[in-house]
Every structure is written in structure tokens, then in C-alpha cells.
Design a protein around this motif. Sequence first.
Motif, PDB file in Angstrom:
ATOM      1  N   UNK A 116       0.831  -1.199   0.000  1.00  0.00           N
ATOM      2  CA  UNK A 116       0.000   0.000   0.000  1.00  0.00           C
ATOM      3  C   UNK A 116       0.865   1.249   0.000  1.00  0.00           C
ATOM      4  N   UNK A 117       1.960   1.200   0.804  1.00  0.00           N
ATOM      5  CA  UNK A 117       2.821   2.370   0.935  1.00  0.00           C
ATOM      6  C   UNK A 117       3.828   2.513  -0.209  1.00  0.00           C
ATOM      7  N   UNK A 118       3.910   1.504  -1.051  1.00  0.00           N
ATOM      8  CA  UNK A 118       4.888   1.513  -2.140  1.00  0.00           C
ATOM      9  C   UNK A 118       4.612   2.646  -3.119  1.00  0.00           C
ATOM     10  N   UNK A 119       5.677   3.351  -3.499  1.00  0.00           N
ATOM     11  CA  UNK A 119       5.554   4.455  -4.448  1.00  0.00           C
ATOM     12  C   UNK A 119       5.551   3.902  -5.862  1.00  0.00           C
ATOM     13  N   UNK A 120       4.565   4.262  -6.616  1.00  0.00           N
ATOM     14  CA  UNK A 120       4.460   3.792  -7.993  1.00  0.00           C
ATOM     15  C   UNK A 120       5.573   4.411  -8.850  1.00  0.00           C
ATOM     16  N   UNK A 121       6.092   3.670  -9.839  1.00  0.00           N
ATOM     17  CA  UNK A 121       7.132   4.219 -10.698  1.00  0.00           C
ATOM     18  C   UNK A 121       6.627   5.428 -11.475  1.00  0.00           C
ATOM     19  N   UNK A 122       7.568   6.299 -11.821  1.00  0.00           N
ATOM     20  CA  UNK A 122       7.221   7.522 -12.531  1.00  0.00           C
ATOM     21  C   UNK A 122       6.634   7.202 -13.906  1.00  0.00           C
ATOM     22  N   UNK A 123       5.498   7.767 -14.214  1.00  0.00           N
ATOM     23  CA  UNK A 123       4.866   7.553 -15.513  1.00  0.00           C
ATOM     24  C   UNK A 123       4.483   8.911 -16.101  1.00  0.00           C
ATOM     25  N   UNK A 124       4.171   8.914 -17.365  1.00  0.00           N
ATOM     26  CA  UNK A 124       3.735  10.146 -18.024  1.00  0.00           C
ATOM     27  C   UNK A 124       2.367  10.531 -17.479  1.00  0.00           C
ATOM     28  N   UNK A 125       2.242  11.759 -16.990  1.00  0.00           N
ATOM     29  CA  UNK A 125       1.004  12.195 -16.350  1.00  0.00           C
ATOM     30  C   UNK A 125       0.101  12.890 -17.359  1.00  0.00           C
ATOM     31  N   UNK A 126      -1.174  12.539 -17.307  1.00  0.00           N
ATOM     32  CA  UNK A 126      -2.135  13.252 -18.147  1.00  0.00           C
ATOM     33  C   UNK A 126      -2.684  14.451 -17.370  1.00  0.00           C
ATOM     34  N   UNK A 157      -3.308  15.692  -8.342  1.00  0.00           N
ATOM     35  CA  UNK A 157      -2.158  15.911  -7.468  1.00  0.00           C
ATOM     36  C   UNK A 157      -2.165  17.324  -6.896  1.00  0.00           C
ATOM     37  N   UNK A 158      -2.526  18.292  -7.727  1.00  0.00           N
ATOM     38  CA  UNK A 158      -2.609  19.677  -7.255  1.00  0.00           C
ATOM     39  C   UNK A 158      -3.694  19.815  -6.187  1.00  0.00           C
ATOM     40  N   UNK A 211      -4.725  17.476  -4.177  1.00  0.00           N
ATOM     41  CA  UNK A 211      -4.225  16.833  -2.962  1.00  0.00           C
ATOM     42  C   UNK A 211      -3.303  17.770  -2.183  1.00  0.00           C
ATOM     43  N   UNK A 212      -2.369  18.397  -2.887  1.00  0.00           N
ATOM     44  CA  UNK A 212      -1.416  19.285  -2.233  1.00  0.00           C
ATOM     45  C   UNK A 212      -2.108  20.467  -1.550  1.00  0.00           C
ATOM     46  N   UNK A 213      -3.219  20.934  -2.132  1.00  0.00           N
ATOM     47  CA  UNK A 213      -3.906  22.109  -1.593  1.00  0.00           C
ATOM     48  C   UNK A 213      -4.846  21.779  -0.441  1.00  0.00           C
ATOM     49  N   UNK A 214      -5.392  20.544  -0.411  1.00  0.00           N
ATOM     50  CA  UNK A 214      -6.462  20.245   0.557  1.00  0.00           C
ATOM     51  C   UNK A 214      -6.120  19.215   1.618  1.00  0.00           C
ATOM     52  N   UNK A 215      -5.024  18.483   1.478  1.00  0.00           N
ATOM     53  CA  UNK A 215      -4.798  17.370   2.406  1.00  0.00           C
ATOM     54  C   UNK A 215      -4.349  17.849   3.778  1.00  0.00           C
TER      55      UNK A 215
END
Length: 218
Positions: free
Chosen positions: A174-184, A191-192, A194-198
Motif C-alpha cells: 500500500x505504501x509503495x511508491x508507484x514508478x514515474x509515468x507520463x502524467x495526463x 495531485x494539485x 491533494x497538495x492544496x487540501x490534504x
Amino acid sequence: MQEVRALLDGGSTSNFISQQCMTRLNLKREKINILVSGLNNSELTIKSRVNATIANRGNIYETNADFFVVPRITDMIPSQPFKVSLGNFSREKLADENFNIPGNIDLLLGAEIFYEVLLPGQTNILNTKINFSNTVFGYIANGSIPVSSENKPHCGLIKDNVDLEKAMRIFWEIENVEPETIKNKETIICEEHFQKTHTRDSTGRYIVSMTFKSIQIV
């Protein structure tokens, strides 16, 4: 060479050795991290492996194999002593003269070795459910002993910290970080958001406000 007591398991795809036996034989261990599964989907993480040579008395048969190291393989086999009359079969060479006396199991030999050591010949002991199968080690006992109210059915499966191991594995997945992929575009927006509201509560869990996707109705 030292004498050990082994259990043959035609259903196992691996070989196992007890921690105690590995120490007694002074075998060099290799660090690994492998998950093995068994009865009722129980799982156990194997942390080390050793390589050893097994042979019969007289060294007519000899083979080299890898063994997974486990704290214990099973409870004592048999679970309690029993009497059996071998009759004329007592003259045959047995792999274990004390097959009817409870004792520790040092090794579990899997399918690859199991079918390699079998020889033609099988004998049933009259008025019992005990058979003797011929192998390169001598005749091995198999079957079952009568079950009474005092002698309950026994399963020798050893389950050491299985639930803890499984829980820890799920936790790290669950805690594993997913490999970097191309973001749509949507991923970037999420992600934005999450950063603003978490925030984090008193237990350390993340709290994030719900996201809503705007749609235009025509």
C-alpha cells in the motif's frame, strides 16, 4: 555427513531444512526474500537458503539441492508412539527404524527429489493402514494410524507469524511508491488538489476533500 530425519512430500515444489539442522550442519546461508504458500493459503516469508548434499547409507545415491530455511518444518512425527507388528517384513531394510516413535523432522524433500528416490516395491502391513514404499534410503513408512477419542486427528503444519508477515507485506504494498509515468491532465489536477487540501488527523491518516469533475450539459 550426519544422519537426519526427512519427510518426503510429493506435493511440495521446494525443499526445506529446519534452523536447528542448518546450524548443526554448519551450512553457509544465502540471504533471500521469498514468499511461499501452503495449506489453507497460509504464507511464510523465507529469509535464507542453503545448499546441501544428501546421500543414503553407503553413498550409492547422492544428490545436491537447495533448501529454504524455516524455524520448524512440522511437529513431531508421528504425533504419538504406536505399536505395530511387522511380521516377516521386519527383515527388510527400513529408512527409519524408529518410524513409530515421535521425532523431529530435519528436512522436507519436495517433488523433484521425491520421485527420484522411489524404487519399485510396496508392502501393506496386515490389519493396519500402514504401507511401506521402497526407496534408495530403504523402506519408508506411510499411511495412517487408528484415531481414537484420546488420539485426535493431527496436522503438523507450522504457522509462525504468518498473519504478521502477510499484514506487513500488504502494508508495504500500500505504501509503495508507484514508478514515474507520463502524467495526463487529470492526474496533474488530482495531485494539485491533494497538495492544496490534504491534512492529517491525530492517528496520522491523510484526509483529502472530495474531488468533483465539472461537466457541461447541453
